[in-house]
Design a protein around this motif. Structure first.
Motif, mmCIF file in Angstrom:
data_model
loop_
_atom_site.group_PDB
_atom_site.id
_atom_site.type_symbol
_atom_site.label_atom_id
_atom_site.label_comp_id
_atom_site.label_asym_id
_atom_site.label_seq_id
_atom_site.Cartn_x
_atom_site.Cartn_y
_atom_site.Cartn_z
ATOM 1 N N THR A 70 17.552 35.508 66.550
ATOM 2 C CA THR A 70 18.562 36.450 66.058
ATOM 3 C C THR A 70 17.891 37.762 65.643
ATOM 4 O O THR A 70 16.667 37.906 65.722
ATOM 5 C CB THR A 70 19.327 35.863 64.865
ATOM 6 O OG1 THR A 70 18.389 35.518 63.836
ATOM 7 C CG2 THR A 70 20.068 34.594 65.276
ATOM 8 N N GLY A 122 26.021 34.501 70.396
ATOM 9 C CA GLY A 122 27.312 33.837 70.392
ATOM 10 C C GLY A 122 27.369 32.679 71.371
ATOM 11 O O GLY A 122 26.726 32.703 72.422
ATOM 12 N N TYR A 176 28.617 37.503 70.535
ATOM 13 C CA TYR A 176 28.558 37.571 69.074
ATOM 14 C C TYR A 176 29.476 38.657 68.520
ATOM 15 O O TYR A 176 30.174 38.438 67.515
ATOM 16 C CB TYR A 176 27.122 37.826 68.606
ATOM 17 C CG TYR A 176 27.034 37.963 67.101
ATOM 18 C CD1 TYR A 176 27.094 36.833 66.276
ATOM 19 C CD2 TYR A 176 26.942 39.223 66.501
ATOM 20 C CE1 TYR A 176 27.041 36.952 64.897
ATOM 21 C CE2 TYR A 176 26.892 39.349 65.120
ATOM 22 C CZ TYR A 176 26.942 38.206 64.324
ATOM 23 O OH TYR A 176 26.909 38.338 62.953
ATOM 24 N N GLU A 177 29.508 39.819 69.146
ATOM 25 C CA GLU A 177 30.341 40.905 68.635
ATOM 26 C C GLU A 177 31.811 40.511 68.600
ATOM 27 O O GLU A 177 32.520 40.780 67.628
ATOM 28 C CB GLU A 177 30.161 42.173 69.485
ATOM 29 C CG GLU A 177 30.949 43.375 68.978
ATOM 30 C CD GLU A 177 30.701 44.633 69.769
ATOM 31 O OE1 GLU A 177 31.374 45.655 69.482
ATOM 32 O OE2 GLU A 177 29.850 44.623 70.681
ATOM 33 N N ASP A 179 32.983 37.318 68.678
ATOM 34 C CA ASP A 179 33.145 36.151 67.820
ATOM 35 C C ASP A 179 33.231 36.551 66.348
ATOM 36 O O ASP A 179 34.011 35.978 65.579
ATOM 37 C CB ASP A 179 31.987 35.182 68.045
ATOM 38 C CG ASP A 179 32.153 33.879 67.292
ATOM 39 O OD1 ASP A 179 33.272 33.346 67.283
ATOM 40 O OD2 ASP A 179 31.175 33.399 66.714
ATOM 41 N N SER A 180 32.432 37.523 65.953
ATOM 42 C CA SER A 180 32.389 37.920 64.551
ATOM 43 C C SER A 180 33.607 38.740 64.135
ATOM 44 O O SER A 180 33.850 38.923 62.943
ATOM 45 C CB SER A 180 31.114 38.719 64.270
ATOM 46 O OG SER A 180 31.043 39.874 65.088
ATOM 47 N N ASN A 181 34.397 39.200 65.119
ATOM 48 C CA ASN A 181 35.575 40.013 64.803
ATOM 49 C C ASN A 181 36.881 39.404 65.303
ATOM 50 O O ASN A 181 37.942 40.017 65.157
ATOM 51 C CB ASN A 181 35.419 41.418 65.410
ATOM 52 C CG ASN A 181 34.301 42.210 64.757
ATOM 53 O OD1 ASN A 181 34.398 42.619 63.604
ATOM 54 N ND2 ASN A 181 33.211 42.434 65.493
ATOM 55 N N ASP A 185 39.089 31.788 66.706
ATOM 56 C CA ASP A 185 38.101 31.368 67.706
ATOM 57 C C ASP A 185 38.152 29.854 67.847
ATOM 58 O O ASP A 185 38.501 29.133 66.911
ATOM 59 C CB ASP A 185 36.695 31.837 67.342
ATOM 60 C CG ASP A 185 36.197 31.254 66.037
ATOM 61 O OD1 ASP A 185 35.660 30.137 66.074
ATOM 62 O OD2 ASP A 185 36.356 31.900 64.991
ATOM 63 N N GLU A 204 40.889 33.093 61.648
ATOM 64 C CA GLU A 204 40.068 33.863 60.715
ATOM 65 C C GLU A 204 40.915 34.749 59.810
ATOM 66 O O GLU A 204 40.390 35.411 58.923
ATOM 67 C CB GLU A 204 39.067 34.725 61.494
ATOM 68 C CG GLU A 204 38.130 33.936 62.378
ATOM 69 C CD GLU A 204 37.167 33.055 61.585
ATOM 70 O OE1 GLU A 204 37.018 33.292 60.366
ATOM 71 O OE2 GLU A 204 36.588 32.137 62.185
#
Length: 236
Positions: A70, A122, A176-177, A179-181, A185, A204
């Motif tokens: 990471t 991700g 990842y971008e 998934d994090s927003n 999911d 979320e």
């Protein structure tokens, strides 16, 4: 448009490289976009103590992320202890593989799967499941070729993929971008015959609807069909 420029039903570039580890009975490096996972399968002629005398075998897995997989270096879990996330993921990998193995045909022996995340962007758990199945297939083929067992105990293929709601739209194979927003999911584990092994889905923020979940499931099924074809092609 997604941040990666992909269509909402488009997978990242996926590549399976079998037989990458010299000493393991089975191995595969899987690359899903910028997520790279090394998977190995080790044959063991013993079983866990609680299974001995039962006439069946076992498939289990261990999962870990390397320190610089990471953006910032993380401490090795061998030093700080396993996190709950790591334990949950490796149990998921084990369940996913056992779903497509005839444990009685395996006999009183076990196959140990190791999934090490070399680089994360991700979807590390889903990539690990996909690569682990290829490594498992190589391991079982080795056992048949060596005369250790008579028939391959694998009954089906298995693949996994993530999906989510990105800006309100269902999207396949989140990096990842995304998934994090994402507003929601989900991870889907699906066999080659279309059977559902496991679904992990989380909102979320606002709850998602039946229709949105159905759209995610439809995307996941399409994605897993494509991944299964790639797995089989890599194995020849």
């Amino acid at each position: 448009m997604r941040p990666s420029g992909r269509a909402f039903n488009e997978l990242r570039k996926i590549k399976f490289e079998p037989n990458v580890a010299k000493h393991a009975e089975g191995s595969c490096m899987v690359r899903c976009g910028d997520t790279h996972v090394l998977c190995t399968a080790s044959w063991d002629e013993t079983t866990p103590p609680w299974l001995r005398g039962g006439g069946r075998g076992w498939v289990t897995a261990e999962y870990g992320m390397l320190p610089r997989s990471t953006g910032e270096r993380m401490k090795r879990e061998a030093k700080r202890g396993q996190s709950g996330r790591t334990q949950e993921i490796q149990r998921l990998i084990g369940r996913s593989l056992r779903a497509v193995v005839d444990l009685k045909a395996l006999g009183e022996r076990q196959i140990l799967i190791d999934c090490d995340v070399v680089q994360a962007d991700g979807g590390t758990r889903t990539a690990a499941i996909c690569g682990a199945w290829v490594a498992l297939q190589e391991c079982c083929s080795w056992a048949v070729a060596e005369g250790v067992i008579k028939t391959n105990p694998i009954t089906d293929s298995v693949a996994a993929i993530s999906c989510g709601l990105v800006d309100g739209a269902p999207a396949l194979d989140l990096d990842y971008e995304e998934d994090s927003n994402a507003q929601a999911d989900a991870n889907f584990v699906i066999t080659g015959k279309g059977g559902l092994v496991e679904i992990q889905a989380t909102a979320e923020g606002d709850p998602f609807t039946d229709e949105q979940f159905a759209a995610l499931l439809s995307l996941a099924k399409e994605g897993c069909v494509s991944i299964t074809a790639m797995q089989n092609e890599a194995l020849g």
